[in-house]
Design a protein around this motif. Structure first.
Motif, PDB file in Angstrom:
ATOM      1  N   SER A  37      35.888  47.855  17.037  1.00 39.11           N
ATOM      2  CA  SER A  37      35.740  46.417  16.956  1.00 39.11           C
ATOM      3  C   SER A  37      37.235  46.576  17.038  1.00 39.11           C
ATOM      4  N   SER A  38      37.618  45.298  17.149  1.00 38.20           N
ATOM      5  CA  SER A  38      39.121  44.906  18.110  1.00 38.20           C
ATOM      6  C   SER A  38      40.157  44.053  16.723  1.00 38.20           C
ATOM      7  N   PHE A  39      40.888  44.280  16.160  1.00 37.47           N
ATOM      8  CA  PHE A  39      41.376  43.700  15.703  1.00 37.47           C
ATOM      9  C   PHE A  39      43.239  43.317  16.625  1.00 37.47           C
ATOM     10  N   SER A  40      43.704  43.184  17.390  1.00 43.85           N
ATOM     11  CA  SER A  40      43.986  42.877  17.809  1.00 43.85           C
ATOM     12  C   SER A  40      44.944  41.473  17.483  1.00 43.85           C
ATOM     13  N   GLY A  41      46.090  41.381  17.124  1.00 44.65           N
ATOM     14  CA  GLY A  41      47.059  40.062  16.204  1.00 44.65           C
ATOM     15  C   GLY A  41      46.385  39.439  14.692  1.00 44.65           C
ATOM     16  N   ALA A  42      45.379  40.031  14.281  1.00 47.74           N
ATOM     17  CA  ALA A  42      44.843  39.588  12.461  1.00 47.74           C
ATOM     18  C   ALA A  42      45.731  39.613  12.172  1.00 47.74           C
ATOM     19  N   VAL A  43      46.037  39.340  11.543  1.00 49.45           N
ATOM     20  CA  VAL A  43      47.055  38.754   9.862  1.00 49.45           C
ATOM     21  C   VAL A  43      45.940  39.560   8.985  1.00 49.45           C
ATOM     22  N   ILE A  44      46.539  40.947   8.245  1.00 51.82           N
ATOM     23  CA  ILE A  44      46.133  41.314   7.153  1.00 51.82           C
ATOM     24  C   ILE A  44      46.458  41.284   6.320  1.00 51.82           C
ATOM     25  N   ASP A  45      47.534  40.965   5.887  1.00 51.06           N
ATOM     26  CA  ASP A  45      48.278  40.648   4.708  1.00 51.06           C
ATOM     27  C   ASP A  45      48.151  40.827   3.263  1.00 51.06           C
ATOM     28  N   GLY A  87      42.476  38.316  16.835  1.00 52.07           N
ATOM     29  CA  GLY A  87      43.797  36.566  16.219  1.00 52.07           C
ATOM     30  C   GLY A  87      43.496  35.869  14.314  1.00 52.07           C
ATOM     31  N   THR A  88      42.443  36.656  14.005  1.00 51.49           N
ATOM     32  CA  THR A  88      41.737  36.089  13.237  1.00 51.49           C
ATOM     33  C   THR A  88      42.821  36.682  11.895  1.00 51.49           C
ATOM     34  N   ASN A  89      41.866  35.905  10.773  1.00 50.42           N
ATOM     35  CA  ASN A  89      43.302  36.051   9.690  1.00 50.42           C
ATOM     36  C   ASN A  89      42.500  36.185   8.461  1.00 50.42           C
ATOM     37  N   LEU A  90      42.761  37.843   8.268  1.00 45.20           N
ATOM     38  CA  LEU A  90      41.614  38.365   7.540  1.00 45.20           C
ATOM     39  C   LEU A  90      42.660  38.474   6.131  1.00 45.20           C
ATOM     40  N   SER A  91      44.114  37.522   5.443  1.00 46.78           N
ATOM     41  CA  SER A  91      44.983  37.989   4.660  1.00 46.78           C
ATOM     42  C   SER A  91      44.071  37.829   3.394  1.00 46.78           C
ATOM     43  N   GLY A  92      44.212  38.460   2.779  1.00 44.72           N
ATOM     44  CA  GLY A  92      43.502  38.604   1.510  1.00 44.72           C
ATOM     45  C   GLY A  92      42.261  38.606   1.239  1.00 44.72           C
ATOM     46  N   ALA A  93      40.930  39.552   2.304  1.00 45.53           N
ATOM     47  CA  ALA A  93      39.899  39.510   2.500  1.00 45.53           C
ATOM     48  C   ALA A  93      39.795  40.943   1.718  1.00 45.53           C
ATOM     49  N   ILE A 146      25.936  41.049   8.834  1.00 51.96           N
ATOM     50  CA  ILE A 146      26.052  42.351  10.025  1.00 51.96           C
ATOM     51  C   ILE A 146      26.547  41.254  11.001  1.00 51.96           C
ATOM     52  N   LEU A 147      27.841  41.967  11.154  1.00 49.90           N
ATOM     53  CA  LEU A 147      28.686  41.365  12.353  1.00 49.90           C
ATOM     54  C   LEU A 147      28.451  41.902  13.371  1.00 49.90           C
ATOM     55  N   THR A 148      27.816  42.651  13.630  1.00 46.71           N
ATOM     56  CA  THR A 148      27.789  43.704  14.808  1.00 46.71           C
ATOM     57  C   THR A 148      27.314  42.951  15.984  1.00 46.71           C
ATOM     58  N   GLN A 149      28.851  43.243  17.386  1.00 49.82           N
ATOM     59  CA  GLN A 149      28.829  42.804  18.867  1.00 49.82           C
ATOM     60  C   GLN A 149      29.210  40.777  18.764  1.00 49.82           C
ATOM     61  N   ALA A 150      29.717  41.063  17.192  1.00 50.20           N
ATOM     62  CA  ALA A 150      29.881  39.130  17.254  1.00 50.20           C
ATOM     63  C   ALA A 150      31.729  38.986  18.090  1.00 50.20           C
ATOM     64  N   ALA A 151      31.796  37.745  18.006  1.00 48.31           N
ATOM     65  CA  ALA A 151      33.638  37.288  18.787  1.00 48.31           C
ATOM     66  C   ALA A 151      33.639  36.377  17.902  1.00 48.31           C
ATOM     67  N   PHE A 152      34.633  36.467  16.595  1.00 46.27           N
ATOM     68  CA  PHE A 152      35.362  35.645  15.672  1.00 46.27           C
ATOM     69  C   PHE A 152      36.957  35.450  15.900  1.00 46.27           C
ATOM     70  N   LEU A 153      37.141  35.838  17.168  1.00 50.36           N
ATOM     71  CA  LEU A 153      38.590  35.512  18.018  1.00 50.36           C
ATOM     72  C   LEU A 153      38.678  33.921  16.839  1.00 50.36           C
ATOM     73  N   ARG A 154      40.364  34.330  16.664  1.00 56.30           N
ATOM     74  CA  ARG A 154      41.095  32.956  15.862  1.00 56.30           C
ATOM     75  C   ARG A 154      40.458  32.682  14.219  1.00 56.30           C
TER      76      ARG A 154
END
Length: 198
Positions: A151-159, A135-141, A107-115
């Motif tokens: 949720s906000s995925f602004s600038g997240a890496v999703i490769d 700005g989170t790195n979600l590559s290979g997630a 459960i990651l609701t309403q959390a801040a995981f910037l960068r």
């Protein structure tokens, strides 16, 4: 003088009329006492999670012990940890390392995981609505079946991330499609395909 009509009834008849209703109550009370004296109730055995070898009941108990709700975890290292079903609701975890962590069903609701780094993490079936992944790195997630509305995925890496069956806002889905590339290393699913990009 008015005759007493009660004198024609056998003595105690009024009390016996209520007896049939009392008998079932006494029987039920006896059964309850017997059940209590038999010892504590134990739930039936729950299924075993074959991927970890841990019973689901044990995992539920473990979840009660591992609760980061509303805590500050900025910069903490959770890399490679078993955190399935753990609560990070409302947590501050900026610049934290979750790379390779098992966060299945968390459960990651309403959390801040910037960068923060979630590269290679298993986030499948996680509840991550109204969270900030800027700005989170979600590559290979692995993000299969996540609920990430609002949720906000602004600038997240999703490769190479797999978003199959994820619940995303339409605007987020369109923005993620603009930078989606690669395939997930385990599922072999293309990131664009998992996001239903046109």
């Amino acid at each position: 003088m008015t005759p007493d009509t009660r004198s024609n009834q056998p003595h105690g008849a009024d009390h016996r009329r209520g007896w049939p209703g009392v008998l079932p109550l006494l029987v039920a009370l006896g059964l309850l006492v017997t059940a209590l004296l038999a010892g504590p109730w134990s739930p039936p055995a729950l299924a075993l999670d074959t991927s970890t070898g841990v019973g689901l009941q044990d995992r539920a108990l473990f979840q009660d012990r591992v609760d980061f709700t509303l805590t500050n975890q900025d910069g903490k290292d959770f890399s490679g940890q078993q955190l399935a079903n753990t609560s990070f609701a409302g947590v501050m975890a900026r610049d934290a390392d979750f790379s390779g962590a098992d966060l299945h069903g968390s459960i990651l609701t309403q959390a801040a995981f910037l960068r923060s780094d979630f590269s290679g993490a298993d986030l499948s079936d996680a509840l991550m609505d109204r969270a900030d992944f800027s700005g989170t790195n979600l590559s290979g997630a692995l993000l299969r079946g996540v609920i990430a509305a609002g949720s906000s995925f602004s600038g997240a890496v999703i490769d190479g991330a797999d978003f199959s069956d994820a619940l995303l806002d339409r605007s987020d889905q369109r923005a993620l499609c603009l930078r989606a590339k690669g395939t997930h290393p385990l599922t072999g699913v293309s990131t664009r395909l998992s996001l239903d990009c046109a």
